[in-house]
Design a protein around this motif. Sequence first.
Motif, short mmCIF file in Angstrom:
data_model
loop_
_atom_site.label_atom_id
_atom_site.label_comp_id
_atom_site.label_asym_id
_atom_site.label_seq_id
_atom_site.Cartn_x
_atom_site.Cartn_y
_atom_site.Cartn_z
N GLU A 1 42.63 32.51 35.77
CA GLU A 1 42.50 33.98 35.77
C GLU A 1 42.75 34.55 37.16
N GLU A 2 42.16 33.86 38.11
CA GLU A 2 42.28 34.33 39.49
C GLU A 2 43.73 34.24 39.98
N LEU B 1 45.66 37.05 38.54
CA LEU B 1 45.38 38.28 39.27
C LEU B 1 46.17 38.31 40.57
N GLU C 1 39.72 36.87 43.67
CA GLU C 1 39.15 37.88 42.78
C GLU C 1 38.02 38.64 43.47
N TYR D 1 43.78 47.08 36.87
CA TYR D 1 43.14 45.82 36.47
C TYR D 1 41.66 46.08 36.22
N LYS E 1 38.02 44.20 35.23
CA LYS E 1 37.34 42.90 35.11
C LYS E 1 36.82 42.73 33.69
#
Lengths: 146, 63
Positions: free
Chosen positions: A4-5, A8, B4, B60, B62
Amino acid sequence: MNVEEKDLLNQFSAYVKASIKYTKSEYLEKRTKIRNSEVILFENEDVNEEGMDDILQQVEKLSENLGQEVLQIQLLLDQISNSKIYRAVSGLNKDQKEILLLRILYLKSFEEISSMLNIKQKKVENTYYNAIKKIRIILGGRNNGI
Amino acid sequence: MGFEELFFRARKEDKEAMMKIIEMYRPLMIKYAFVDGKFDEDLYQEFVYRILVCIKKFPYNKK
């Protein structure tokens, strides 16, 4: 770094890259615009210092030959308000200038010009169109157009 | 600290995180800041500003 990171990071990197590319093109466009307007100012100065005298003399000579009044020199200068065109016109040779002036300012036909200057009509036409072509090239082609 | 976390801290206007992200993209910005073989400082500054805008506006959420 999990999936996921990584996603991103990739997405954000692509986003930033696209944005930076766009910023650059926008910036360059803006800068070109500013530079163009700056160049015109500089050219104006040039015209005032040298080009103006030069063209004045040439026009004066020409109008003497034709027996025209000095007033018409001013008329020509008024017609050419764009400094870029000034520069372009002063870059032409004597014949080209003469024909251009007769054709545009005095509105003579090619036939009249050819009899006035004792040149064949075909040559007058060719010289005229070559001069126009040359001016167009100096002015930077289609973008500026005439 | 992963990306993140860094990203969301920057989004909340954490100066340190913002600086770290700008550091991350410095090579990219330098690459694009060259115009006609010359480094354009103004353009580089525009890029830095643009990255800050990107951090704020990146679509985006979360999960």
